[in-house]
Design an enzyme around this catalytic site. Sequence first.
Site, short mmCIF file in Angstrom:
data_model
loop_
_atom_site.label_atom_id
_atom_site.label_comp_id
_atom_site.label_asym_id
_atom_site.label_seq_id
_atom_site.Cartn_x
_atom_site.Cartn_y
_atom_site.Cartn_z
N ASP A 46 -13.27 3.22 -1.75
CA ASP A 46 -15.54 3.04 -1.58
C ASP A 46 -16.44 4.13 -2.52
O ASP A 46 -16.53 3.36 -3.13
CB ASP A 46 -16.19 2.10 -0.64
CG ASP A 46 -14.86 1.92 1.05
OD1 ASP A 46 -14.95 0.92 1.43
OD2 ASP A 46 -13.59 2.63 1.54
N HIS B 204 -15.07 1.85 7.21
CA HIS B 204 -14.32 1.11 6.18
C HIS B 204 -14.34 0.03 6.22
O HIS B 204 -13.49 -0.78 6.49
CB HIS B 204 -12.51 1.67 5.81
CG HIS B 204 -11.95 0.94 5.01
ND1 HIS B 204 -12.65 1.05 3.43
CD2 HIS B 204 -11.17 0.80 5.07
CE1 HIS B 204 -11.72 -0.07 3.00
NE2 HIS B 204 -10.56 -0.45 3.70
N ARG C 257 -14.58 3.24 -6.22
CA ARG C 257 -15.40 2.21 -6.12
C ARG C 257 -16.80 2.56 -6.89
O ARG C 257 -17.66 2.15 -7.89
CB ARG C 257 -14.92 1.32 -5.83
CG ARG C 257 -13.99 0.64 -5.36
CD ARG C 257 -13.56 -0.31 -4.57
NE ARG C 257 -12.56 -1.29 -4.43
CZ ARG C 257 -11.80 -1.62 -3.19
NH1 ARG C 257 -12.79 -1.37 -1.39
NH2 ARG C 257 -10.70 -2.13 -2.97
N ASP D 58 -10.96 3.28 10.06
CA ASP D 58 -11.12 3.74 11.33
C ASP D 58 -10.75 4.04 12.58
O ASP D 58 -10.92 4.86 13.73
CB ASP D 58 -13.22 3.83 11.31
CG ASP D 58 -13.08 3.67 9.89
OD1 ASP D 58 -13.55 5.37 8.99
OD2 ASP D 58 -13.85 2.90 9.62
N VAL E 245 0.56 -0.87 -0.34
CA VAL E 245 -0.24 -0.24 0.12
C VAL E 245 0.94 1.04 -0.24
O VAL E 245 0.84 2.32 -0.93
CB VAL E 245 -0.71 0.13 1.39
CG1 VAL E 245 -1.62 1.10 1.42
CG2 VAL E 245 -2.10 -1.15 1.07
N ARG F 50 -9.92 -10.65 14.91
CA ARG F 50 -10.10 -9.56 15.00
C ARG F 50 -9.54 -8.38 15.74
O ARG F 50 -8.69 -7.38 15.73
CB ARG F 50 -11.23 -9.03 14.37
CG ARG F 50 -11.57 -8.18 12.85
CD ARG F 50 -13.12 -7.31 12.48
NE ARG F 50 -12.87 -6.42 11.59
CZ ARG F 50 -12.79 -5.49 12.54
NH1 ARG F 50 -13.76 -5.38 13.38
NH2 ARG F 50 -13.04 -4.09 11.67
P1 NAD Z 1 2.50 -5.00 3.54
O1 NAD Z 1 2.64 -6.27 4.89
O2 NAD Z 1 2.28 -5.08 2.71
O3 NAD Z 1 3.42 -3.80 4.56
C1 NAD Z 1 2.61 -3.62 5.65
C2 NAD Z 1 4.52 -2.97 5.52
O4 NAD Z 1 4.62 -2.55 7.39
C3 NAD Z 1 5.65 -3.40 5.96
O5 NAD Z 1 6.49 -3.18 5.22
C4 NAD Z 1 6.17 -4.02 7.49
O6 NAD Z 1 7.78 -4.00 7.33
C5 NAD Z 1 6.12 -2.09 7.79
N1 NAD Z 1 5.58 -2.69 9.55
C6 NAD Z 1 5.16 -3.19 9.79
N2 NAD Z 1 5.20 -2.90 11.17
C7 NAD Z 1 5.94 -2.26 11.73
C8 NAD Z 1 6.61 -1.05 13.06
N3 NAD Z 1 6.33 -0.98 13.87
N4 NAD Z 1 7.02 0.19 12.13
C9 NAD Z 1 7.35 0.51 10.71
N5 NAD Z 1 6.52 -0.06 10.09
C10 NAD Z 1 6.43 -1.70 9.73
O7 NAD Z 1 0.76 -4.78 3.85
P2 NAD Z 1 -0.02 -3.95 3.05
O8 NAD Z 1 -0.40 -4.33 2.03
O9 NAD Z 1 1.25 -2.50 2.90
O10 NAD Z 1 -1.18 -3.04 3.54
C11 NAD Z 1 -0.97 -1.82 4.59
C12 NAD Z 1 -2.20 -2.29 5.37
O11 NAD Z 1 -2.90 -1.09 4.81
C13 NAD Z 1 -2.71 -3.05 6.05
O12 NAD Z 1 -3.39 -2.99 7.37
C14 NAD Z 1 -4.13 -3.17 5.01
O13 NAD Z 1 -5.47 -3.96 5.56
C15 NAD Z 1 -4.05 -1.92 4.55
N6 NAD Z 1 -5.10 -1.15 3.63
C16 NAD Z 1 -5.95 -0.46 3.76
C17 NAD Z 1 -6.63 0.16 2.98
C18 NAD Z 1 -7.61 0.68 3.46
O14 NAD Z 1 -8.96 1.09 2.40
N7 NAD Z 1 -8.03 2.14 4.61
C19 NAD Z 1 -6.92 0.05 1.67
C20 NAD Z 1 -6.08 -1.77 1.75
C21 NAD Z 1 -5.01 -2.08 2.65
#
Ligand code: NAD
Length: 317
Positions: free
Chosen positions: A152, A179, A155, A127, A16, A92
């Site tokens: 959302d 969300h 979309r 949230d 992300v 969760r």
């Molecule tokens: P990912 O596992 O690819 O990346 C997460 C990153 O966070 C990793 O690089 C990890 O090393 C880092 N991390 C973990 N603990 C940490 C810490 N203490 N300090 C600094 N960095 C740390 O995951 P992703 O696919 O990039 O998803 C990231 C988040 O975004 C998830 O919570 C996911 O659910 C969320 N997300 C949100 C939406 C939205 O609409 N808001 C949409 C998709 C994903």
Amino acid sequence: MNTDRRKVVLIGTGMVGMSFAYALVNQGGICNELVLIDVNKGRAMGEAMDLNHGLAFGKSNMKIFAGEYSDCKDADIVVIAAGVAQKEGETRLDLLQRNSEVFRSIITPVVKSGFDGIFLVATNPVDIMTRVTYELSRFGASRVIGTGTSLDTARLRYLLGDYFMVDPKNIHAYVIGEHGDSEFVPISQMMLATKHVSEILEDERNSYCLDDMQKIEEQVRTAAYKIIEAKRATYYGIGMAITRIVKAILGDENSVVTVSAKLCGEYGSKNVFIGVPCIIGRNGVKEILELSLTDDEMEKFRNSAAVLEESFDGLQL
Ligand code: NAD
């Protein structure tokens, strides 16, 4: 805020975070300094190198580097996309608890750096994590924003544009609430240009119908599950949504985006952070727009807010 030098710090350089960074670099001109921070320092460093190597093909120059929390001191925005994945057998709430601990390890050093800008949170459940950021940072509510239902909503506009065969930019409709599963579309508020969609649906000269709106709403609600099933994670769309919000802040646009913001009596709720249309500018949330919901829609909103309250109350901060 310094208007000449626009600095963004990204914490969490996973899928992300880096989709956001890639969109930021490609759209160009939004900021001129991007700092990458991750608990995995090698990853942040590699990502910074990779992005820098594309700059020669980009629209504008940028300083990009892997940094430290002290680099947040003079940043305009800190974007948080760091998080841990759900473990097998974990509830969760367990995940929420672990992510809150991750956030404590992030927010504390960011605030300690002297950071005085805006927090933008994307980590799920967004949230709740935005509220956690608010509680831990003790920043004013207008300066703590979550991506909320911005993705959302994008979309929804895409699907409605496809259905009515019009440019999604001419569709004015929002997904509001959590969300997550309790989010919903206030159909009474949907507009195609300046025409109410409900009026179009009632017109017997066309084949558009309310049933199809409900199907589209369901498609929006289940989109993330479908993408995760197909490719394990979603990231491009949210990366672009984060970019949109960052652009609205740094450009002092006063644009309307459905972000997660703290309600202060709007929609009859207080304290909860939830996805609602907000006017976003240089100082974050300038105003929360209160839509004229029907009784049925208000009930859905209250239900969504209650889901979020319950999750937050279960947390130990
Ligand atoms: P990912 O596992 O690819 O990346 C997460 C990153 O966070 C990793 O690089 C990890 O090393 C880092 N991390 C973990 N603990 C940490 C810490 N203490 N300090 C600094 N960095 C740390 O995951 P992703 O696919 O990039 O998803 C990231 C988040 O975004 C998830 O919570 C996911 O659910 C969320 N997300 C949100 C939406 C939205 O609409 N808001 C949409 C998709 C994903």
